[in-house]
Design an enzyme around this catalytic site. Structure first.
Site, PDB file in Angstrom:
ATOM      1  N   LEU A  31       0.894  -1.159   0.000  1.00  0.00           N
ATOM      2  CA  LEU A  31       0.000   0.000   0.000  1.00  0.00           C
ATOM      3  C   LEU A  31       0.931   1.208   0.000  1.00  0.00           C
ATOM      4  CD1 LEU A  31      -3.054   0.544   0.035  1.00  0.00           C
ATOM      5  CD2 LEU A  31      -2.935   0.703   2.528  1.00  0.00           C
ATOM      6  N   ASP A  32       0.840   2.041  -1.030  1.00  0.00           N
ATOM      7  CA  ASP A  32       1.790   3.141  -1.216  1.00  0.00           C
ATOM      8  C   ASP A  32       1.847   4.055  -0.004  1.00  0.00           C
ATOM      9  OD1 ASP A  32       2.216   2.211  -3.785  1.00  0.00           O
ATOM     10  OD2 ASP A  32       0.708   3.548  -4.664  1.00  0.00           O
TER      11      ASP A  32
END
Length: 242
Positions: free
Chosen positions: A118-119
């Site tokens: 998840l960035d």
């Protein structure tokens, strides 16, 4: 039929991950056709593989944690001065409404790793697990588990842009798998994906004239983020499955 490494065969059968298999073999917990297996052993499909109850007990003791990741944390190893999301897994951040009946123990951090990315500028559901079977199910090469996102966007969608988001785009020279993309409201899209290329949603949106200004993952398979507060975590319950 060519023989394959026992650890690979055990992973194919969904018994455990390859790394876990090697550990079980080293401890003498695996038998092939009634004989204690050795590390590096190769097997054929017809060989009978038995795993000792001690290995099963070790698996059941492993935990999977659901974290609502805030902006500013990376999913995996620390990078560019940013901390990994796992630093948030501490007793004071366990959700008060966690109904798993599990209490935090320092051993739960051992080998705890993200099952998917998840960035840094994205928020929402991040899975951290000690269980290789969970990791393989979520991010293995043949994983079919869907991930659901709410995405706030700006810009002007090109003609046929929504159809292209659903199917027809390619990244890095490879066609993307079909997705499910629909408008939630005038500035928010709902994405459901079965793959997770780096910054995939942001790059997809750029290809159709949109810029992502907010991205939140709200579900992985059948497990939803729900009311879990930002920066807090809970254990995956025994009755939950992705």
């Amino acid at each position: 039929m060519e023989p394959v490494r026992l650890s690979k065969r055990m992973a194919e059968l969904g018994l455990c991950s390859r790394r876990e298999a090697d550990s079980y073999i080293e401890q003498g917990w695996v038998k092939v056709d009634g004989e204690v297996a050795i590390l590096g052993q190769k097997v054929l499909p017809h060989n009978r593989i038995e795993v000792d109850k001690k290995a099963q007990d070790a698996q059941s003791a492993r935990v999977t944690i659901l974290l609502n990741k805030p902006v500013g944390y990376v999913s995996g190893q620390a990078e560019d001065g940013y901390e990994p999301a796992v630093v948030l897994v501490k007793p004071e951040n366990q959700w008060s409404e966690d109904s798993s009946r599990k209490r935090f123990q320092p051993s739960h951090l051992r080998g705890l790793a993200p099952a998917g990315r998840l960035d840094i500028d994205s928020v929402g559901l991040l899975v951290l697990t000690q269980d290789g079977r969970v990791a393989k199910h979520l991010i293995g090469e043949h994983s079919e588990v869907e991930k659901e996102y709410l995405v706030r966007v700006e810009g002007e969608l090109i003609p046929n842009g929504l159809a292209l988001l659903n199917h027809g785009l390619e990244l890095d020279g490879k066609k993307l798998l079909p997705a499910k993309v629909s408008w939630q409201n005038e500035d928010q899209l709902r994405f459901v994906l079965r793959e997770g290329k780096k910054r995939q949603i942001r790059r997809m949106c750029e290809l159709v004239g949109l810029r992502v200004v907010g991205l939140k993952r709200i579900a992985i398979g059948k497990v939803k983020l729900g009311n879990l507060p930002t920066g807090q975590w809970r254990y995956l319950r025994d009755d939950e499955q992705f």
